[in-house]
Scaffold this motif. Sequence first.
Motif, PDB file in Angstrom:
ATOM      1  N   TRP A   5       0.806  -1.214   0.000  1.00 38.25           N
ATOM      2  CA  TRP A   5       0.000   0.000   0.000  1.00 38.25           C
ATOM      3  C   TRP A   5       0.848   1.276   0.000  1.00 38.25           C
ATOM      4  O   TRP A   5       0.408   2.345   0.378  1.00 38.25           O
ATOM      5  CB  TRP A   5      -0.993   0.034   1.149  1.00 38.25           C
ATOM      6  CG  TRP A   5      -0.378  -0.219   2.488  1.00 38.25           C
ATOM      7  CD1 TRP A   5       0.294   0.638   3.272  1.00 38.25           C
ATOM      8  CD2 TRP A   5      -0.419  -1.453   3.184  1.00 38.25           C
ATOM      9  NE1 TRP A   5       0.690   0.029   4.410  1.00 38.25           N
ATOM     10  CE2 TRP A   5       0.260  -1.261   4.385  1.00 38.25           C
ATOM     11  CE3 TRP A   5      -0.972  -2.727   2.889  1.00 38.25           C
ATOM     12  CZ2 TRP A   5       0.417  -2.287   5.317  1.00 38.25           C
ATOM     13  CZ3 TRP A   5      -0.828  -3.725   3.817  1.00 38.25           C
ATOM     14  CH2 TRP A   5      -0.138  -3.515   5.020  1.00 38.25           C
ATOM     15  N   ILE A  35       3.527   2.644   1.639  1.00 40.62           N
ATOM     16  CA  ILE A  35       3.706   3.441   2.840  1.00 40.62           C
ATOM     17  C   ILE A  35       5.136   3.352   3.327  1.00 40.62           C
ATOM     18  O   ILE A  35       5.672   2.274   3.460  1.00 40.62           O
ATOM     19  CB  ILE A  35       2.756   2.965   3.963  1.00 40.62           C
ATOM     20  CG1 ILE A  35       1.317   3.083   3.491  1.00 40.62           C
ATOM     21  CG2 ILE A  35       2.975   3.767   5.232  1.00 40.62           C
ATOM     22  CD1 ILE A  35       0.343   2.467   4.428  1.00 40.62           C
ATOM     23  N   ARG A  57       2.697   9.530   6.593  1.00 40.95           N
ATOM     24  CA  ARG A  57       3.425   8.500   5.881  1.00 40.95           C
ATOM     25  C   ARG A  57       3.683   8.988   4.460  1.00 40.95           C
ATOM     26  O   ARG A  57       2.917   9.784   3.915  1.00 40.95           O
ATOM     27  CB  ARG A  57       2.614   7.193   5.810  1.00 40.95           C
ATOM     28  CG  ARG A  57       2.743   6.305   7.028  1.00 40.95           C
ATOM     29  CD  ARG A  57       1.999   6.818   8.228  1.00 40.95           C
ATOM     30  NE  ARG A  57       0.599   6.914   7.967  1.00 40.95           N
ATOM     31  CZ  ARG A  57      -0.251   7.496   8.770  1.00 40.95           C
ATOM     32  NH1 ARG A  57       0.155   8.060   9.893  1.00 40.95           N
ATOM     33  NH2 ARG A  57      -1.537   7.551   8.488  1.00 40.95           N
ATOM     34  N   ASN A  94      -3.206   7.538  12.618  1.00 40.88           N
ATOM     35  CA  ASN A  94      -3.191   6.073  12.572  1.00 40.88           C
ATOM     36  C   ASN A  94      -4.467   5.479  13.145  1.00 40.88           C
ATOM     37  O   ASN A  94      -4.997   4.493  12.653  1.00 40.88           O
ATOM     38  CB  ASN A  94      -2.003   5.532  13.375  1.00 40.88           C
ATOM     39  CG  ASN A  94      -0.692   5.693  12.646  1.00 40.88           C
ATOM     40  OD1 ASN A  94      -0.639   5.579  11.438  1.00 40.88           O
ATOM     41  ND2 ASN A  94       0.370   5.984  13.387  1.00 40.88           N
ATOM     42  N   CYS A 102      -3.841  14.633   1.058  1.00 39.93           N
ATOM     43  CA  CYS A 102      -3.050  13.888   0.086  1.00 39.93           C
ATOM     44  C   CYS A 102      -2.214  14.898  -0.687  1.00 39.93           C
ATOM     45  O   CYS A 102      -2.738  15.922  -1.141  1.00 39.93           O
ATOM     46  CB  CYS A 102      -3.937  13.133  -0.897  1.00 39.93           C
ATOM     47  SG  CYS A 102      -4.917  11.832  -0.162  1.00 39.93           S
ATOM     48  N   THR A 113      -9.741   1.937   4.748  1.00 44.37           N
ATOM     49  CA  THR A 113      -8.711   2.289   3.778  1.00 44.37           C
ATOM     50  C   THR A 113      -9.034   3.619   3.113  1.00 44.37           C
ATOM     51  O   THR A 113     -10.156   3.845   2.670  1.00 44.37           O
ATOM     52  CB  THR A 113      -8.584   1.203   2.698  1.00 44.37           C
ATOM     53  OG1 THR A 113      -8.306  -0.052   3.320  1.00 44.37           O
ATOM     54  CG2 THR A 113      -7.456   1.536   1.731  1.00 44.37           C
ATOM     55  N   CYS A 155      -1.860   5.255  -4.198  1.00 42.33           N
ATOM     56  CA  CYS A 155      -1.446   4.885  -2.849  1.00 42.33           C
ATOM     57  C   CYS A 155      -2.675   4.738  -1.964  1.00 42.33           C
ATOM     58  O   CYS A 155      -3.709   5.372  -2.209  1.00 42.33           O
ATOM     59  CB  CYS A 155      -0.519   5.938  -2.229  1.00 42.33           C
ATOM     60  SG  CYS A 155       1.232   5.558  -2.412  1.00 42.33           S
ATOM     61  N   GLU A 202      -3.898   4.155   2.370  1.00 36.89           N
ATOM     62  CA  GLU A 202      -3.513   4.185   3.782  1.00 36.89           C
ATOM     63  C   GLU A 202      -4.550   3.428   4.600  1.00 36.89           C
ATOM     64  O   GLU A 202      -5.756   3.674   4.477  1.00 36.89           O
ATOM     65  CB  GLU A 202      -3.428   5.639   4.272  1.00 36.89           C
ATOM     66  CG  GLU A 202      -3.101   5.789   5.743  1.00 36.89           C
ATOM     67  CD  GLU A 202      -1.695   5.327   6.052  1.00 36.89           C
ATOM     68  OE1 GLU A 202      -1.461   4.920   7.203  1.00 36.89           O
ATOM     69  OE2 GLU A 202      -0.837   5.358   5.157  1.00 36.89           O
TER      70      GLU A 202
END
Length: 228
Positions: free
Chosen positions: A11, A13, A21, A32, A44, A93, A103, A105
């Motif tokens: 993913w 990271i 990240r 997180n 982003c 996600t 990408c 996260e």
Amino acid sequence: MEYCSVLCFTWCILVLSATGRTADKIVIDIANNITAGEEYSGSCTLKDEDKDLYVESTEGSGCNVTHGNIPQNAQKIDFNLTCDNKNDSYTATIECHSSKVYCEEKINVIPKPKITTKPTNVTTMVGLPVTLSCHVKGDPNHYWVGWMYRDSIIQEGEQYATSTARSTRGTHHYLTIHTVKQSGNYVCKVYTIHGPVDETSNSVTIENDATEPTPTSLMDVVYKLLFS
């Protein structure tokens, strides 16, 4: 579609800090761990000359991403994220991508803490100790409890003591009043980093605690002196 390097794993990271990240070309900045039902800010950022940046949550993840109008050729998107409350923690996600780079996260969504006990009404004698209990369902690492009396946070000391006891269904939070001096309400209030989320009020009543009305006129005072 060009993906991040192998070093970023599946993913994309590369951990830089607790909340940020980075990938080869896109940086996703979001906490997180988040509490369900509360709104969090994230962003982003595109790190190359690619254009047409997008952000969204994975379909069926239980989360909703909102943002304002995205200008053409945007290289940064600020967004707000809110996730549904469920019985247990779950993983959601967030996706950021352009026409060439992708990408995602993964974040941990923690259930919103909730008080599961009903308000307690205690009748006692003046001078005796009383212990009140407030049971909270949720992860105690992501909330805290404040006991309040007359809109002020209670501090531990000669008058009060607090304690906790874990169980399989949550955490018991206790307030001990060493010596009850007067009747009143004691509020158990649950907070997250976003502010208060739940509360319950517990009343403590001293038996035969009757408050006489205050005289409001001279006649009341004379009457009280002559006939009391």
